[in-house]
Design a protein around this motif. Structure first.
Motif, mmCIF file in Angstrom:
data_model
loop_
_atom_site.group_PDB
_atom_site.id
_atom_site.type_symbol
_atom_site.label_atom_id
_atom_site.label_comp_id
_atom_site.label_asym_id
_atom_site.label_seq_id
_atom_site.Cartn_x
_atom_site.Cartn_y
_atom_site.Cartn_z
ATOM 1 N N GLU A 70 13.021 53.476 87.885
ATOM 2 C CA GLU A 70 13.081 52.362 88.473
ATOM 3 C C GLU A 70 12.244 51.421 87.321
ATOM 4 N N THR A 71 13.205 50.512 86.743
ATOM 5 C CA THR A 71 12.424 49.555 85.784
ATOM 6 C C THR A 71 12.184 48.255 86.262
ATOM 7 N N THR A 72 11.175 47.972 85.953
ATOM 8 C CA THR A 72 10.488 46.341 86.496
ATOM 9 C C THR A 72 10.465 45.722 85.093
ATOM 10 N N ASP A 73 11.277 44.540 85.071
ATOM 11 C CA ASP A 73 11.019 43.399 83.978
ATOM 12 C C ASP A 73 9.813 42.673 84.283
ATOM 13 N N LEU A 74 8.741 42.764 83.380
ATOM 14 C CA LEU A 74 7.368 41.998 83.562
ATOM 15 C C LEU A 74 7.696 40.616 83.700
ATOM 16 N N ARG A 75 8.872 40.210 82.688
ATOM 17 C CA ARG A 75 9.110 38.768 82.545
ATOM 18 C C ARG A 75 9.549 38.119 83.837
ATOM 19 N N ARG A 76 10.011 38.716 84.842
ATOM 20 C CA ARG A 76 10.130 38.359 86.266
ATOM 21 C C ARG A 76 9.003 37.783 86.945
ATOM 22 N N PHE A 77 7.896 38.311 86.664
ATOM 23 C CA PHE A 77 6.694 37.808 87.178
ATOM 24 C C PHE A 77 5.976 36.932 86.536
ATOM 25 N N GLY A 78 6.705 36.326 85.368
ATOM 26 C CA GLY A 78 5.827 35.431 84.492
ATOM 27 C C GLY A 78 5.624 34.110 85.157
ATOM 28 N N GLU A 79 4.452 33.203 84.166
ATOM 29 C CA GLU A 79 4.189 31.976 84.895
ATOM 30 C C GLU A 79 4.844 30.874 84.233
ATOM 31 N N GLY A 80 5.316 30.013 85.254
ATOM 32 C CA GLY A 80 6.220 28.641 84.578
ATOM 33 C C GLY A 80 7.593 28.886 84.337
ATOM 34 N N LYS A 81 8.007 27.740 83.342
ATOM 35 C CA LYS A 81 9.381 27.546 83.226
ATOM 36 C C LYS A 81 9.667 28.543 82.058
ATOM 37 N N HIS A 82 8.824 28.924 81.488
ATOM 38 C CA HIS A 82 9.061 29.953 80.050
ATOM 39 C C HIS A 82 8.564 31.368 80.605
ATOM 40 N N ARG A 83 8.197 31.732 81.837
ATOM 41 C CA ARG A 83 7.984 33.049 82.164
ATOM 42 C C ARG A 83 7.010 33.610 81.429
ATOM 43 N N LEU A 98 -1.863 40.584 77.743
ATOM 44 C CA LEU A 98 -1.034 40.367 78.970
ATOM 45 C C LEU A 98 -1.976 39.801 80.172
ATOM 46 N N ARG A 99 -1.462 39.112 80.842
ATOM 47 C CA ARG A 99 -2.351 38.333 81.906
ATOM 48 C C ARG A 99 -2.412 39.319 83.084
ATOM 49 N N ALA A 100 -3.648 39.365 83.657
ATOM 50 C CA ALA A 100 -3.704 40.310 84.917
ATOM 51 C C ALA A 100 -3.227 39.972 85.968
ATOM 52 N N ASP A 101 -2.705 38.598 86.138
ATOM 53 C CA ASP A 101 -2.526 38.139 87.363
ATOM 54 C C ASP A 101 -0.810 38.590 87.544
ATOM 55 N N VAL A 102 -0.249 38.539 86.257
ATOM 56 C CA VAL A 102 1.520 39.046 86.076
ATOM 57 C C VAL A 102 1.384 40.159 86.254
ATOM 58 N N MET A 103 0.647 40.832 85.631
ATOM 59 C CA MET A 103 0.761 42.424 85.680
ATOM 60 C C MET A 103 0.320 42.836 87.237
ATOM 61 N N GLY A 104 -0.594 42.326 87.627
ATOM 62 C CA GLY A 104 -1.008 42.619 89.120
ATOM 63 C C GLY A 104 0.318 42.525 90.044
ATOM 64 N N GLN A 105 1.043 41.458 89.799
ATOM 65 C CA GLN A 105 2.199 41.214 90.764
ATOM 66 C C GLN A 105 3.376 42.544 90.446
ATOM 67 N N ALA A 106 3.407 42.678 88.991
ATOM 68 C CA ALA A 106 4.407 43.849 88.869
ATOM 69 C C ALA A 106 3.895 45.029 89.473
ATOM 70 N N LEU A 107 2.642 45.286 89.152
ATOM 71 C CA LEU A 107 2.086 46.799 89.910
ATOM 72 C C LEU A 107 2.293 46.501 91.386
ATOM 73 N N ASP A 108 1.936 45.398 91.975
ATOM 74 C CA ASP A 108 2.283 45.480 93.565
ATOM 75 C C ASP A 108 3.892 45.837 93.807
ATOM 76 N N HIS A 109 4.685 45.333 92.918
ATOM 77 C CA HIS A 109 6.049 45.538 93.115
ATOM 78 C C HIS A 109 6.660 47.112 92.831
ATOM 79 N N SER A 110 5.741 47.755 91.698
ATOM 80 C CA SER A 110 6.375 48.957 91.165
ATOM 81 C C SER A 110 5.487 50.139 91.914
ATOM 82 N N VAL A 111 4.230 49.999 92.424
ATOM 83 C CA VAL A 111 3.387 51.083 93.138
ATOM 84 C C VAL A 111 4.149 51.415 94.504
ATOM 85 N N PRO A 112 4.290 52.398 95.123
ATOM 86 C CA PRO A 112 4.881 52.649 96.404
ATOM 87 C C PRO A 112 3.628 52.221 97.356
#
Ligand code: ADE
Length: 271
Positions: A70-83, A98-112
């Motif tokens: 399962e790949t998670t595109d980090l850009r999906r969780f990016g900030e603003g218009k330019h992600r 790399l921002r903690a809040d962006v990676m945090g959201q990606a991890l919330d999505h990726s970690v079961p």
């Protein structure tokens, strides 16, 4: 097998019915469900996966469902218009972080969800601890892992601390990103899963640390570009072949990997 309860219960005036009186086929342990090993990758380049992991034995295992990607595109969780996923380093300096809040959201999505806390999360980084065969074996024995592929200068330390992320390096050199490192970590791990390698290759006793590097290999033709195969290998003397291979392995290890040679010597001495 005795179908009779060992200590009959007479509380209701009859023997209690127990599972042991069921037909034999129902008494046997059901086969353990085969759960695919979960490779979860957080990356800015999801198109790089499965890449080489989709080929050969590991690719066949993916098609057979022995592991799942399962790949998670980090850009999906990016900030603003330019992600945006990164920002300038606090305290100044070169590069982006790399921002903690962006990676945090990606991890919330990726970690079961049910595995939170126990799920290995690996951040591919040249400042990580060395990835080893022992680590690959430990990962393969578990249910899966999330691998974070960085780009840029680094990842905000707070997200590393918050999620208990393990930083892992595949060698003392700097890649442009963690994706190639993640491929290496996954390949080394996935080949250890039951059923991935054919019978031809045995992984039973693979350890690496303290092992000697392999002796050289030869095959036909008997002579190539004026170079013959070492005579001992075609002598038919199995003892001599084994001794030659051992001495070659020792000589190569001593020269190329004095660190492994040292561990090997210590293991042999038993200390
Ligand atoms: N990212 C960049 N260089 C790396 C390395 N040597 N190991 C793991 N991840 C990396």
């Amino acid at each position: 097998m005795n179908d009779r309860p060992e200590r009959p219960s007479k509380s209701h005036g009859r023997l209690s019915a127990r599972a042991s009186v069921q037909p034999r086929s129902l008494m046997e342990d059901p086969p353990a469900p085969v759960r695919a090993w979960q490779a979860r990758v957080i990356t800015l380049c999801p198109e790089l996966f499965p890449g080489p992991l989709g080929a050969s034995l590991i690719g066949r295992a993916l098609a057979q469902g022995l592991w799942h990607l399962e790949t998670t595109d980090l850009r999906r969780f990016g900030e603003g218009k330019h992600r945006n996923v990164d920002d300038t380093p606090a305290g100044g300096g070169a590069g982006m972080v790399l921002r903690a809040d962006v990676m945090g959201q990606a991890l919330d999505h990726s970690v079961p969800r049910q595995a939170q806390g126990a799920w290995p999360i690996l951040y591919m980084s040249p400042r990580g601890g060395p990835f080893t065969q022992a680590r690959a074996q430990a990962l393969a024995a578990g249910p899966g892992a999330t691998l974070i592929c960085g780009r840029f200068e680094g990842l905000d330390q707070r997200v590393i601390d918050h999620f208990g992320i393990e930083e892992v390096s595949i060698g003392d050199y700097v890649l442009t990103g963690g994706d190639i490192a993640a491929h290496a970590v996954l390949d080394a791990t996935l080949r250890l899963l039951p059923g991935v390698l054919g019978n031809a290759e045995s992984i039973e006793h693979e350890s690496f640390a303290g092992d000697l590097l392999e002796h050289p290999h030869y095959t036909r033709p008997a002579e190539w570009e004026g170079r013959p195969i070492p005579a001992v290998l075609t002598s038919g003397d199995h003892g001599a072949v084994a001794a030659w291979r051992q001495s070659q392995a020792e000589a190569i290890t001593k020269v190329r990997r004095p660190d492994l040679w040292e561990i090997h010597q210590r293991k042999k001495r038993g200390d």
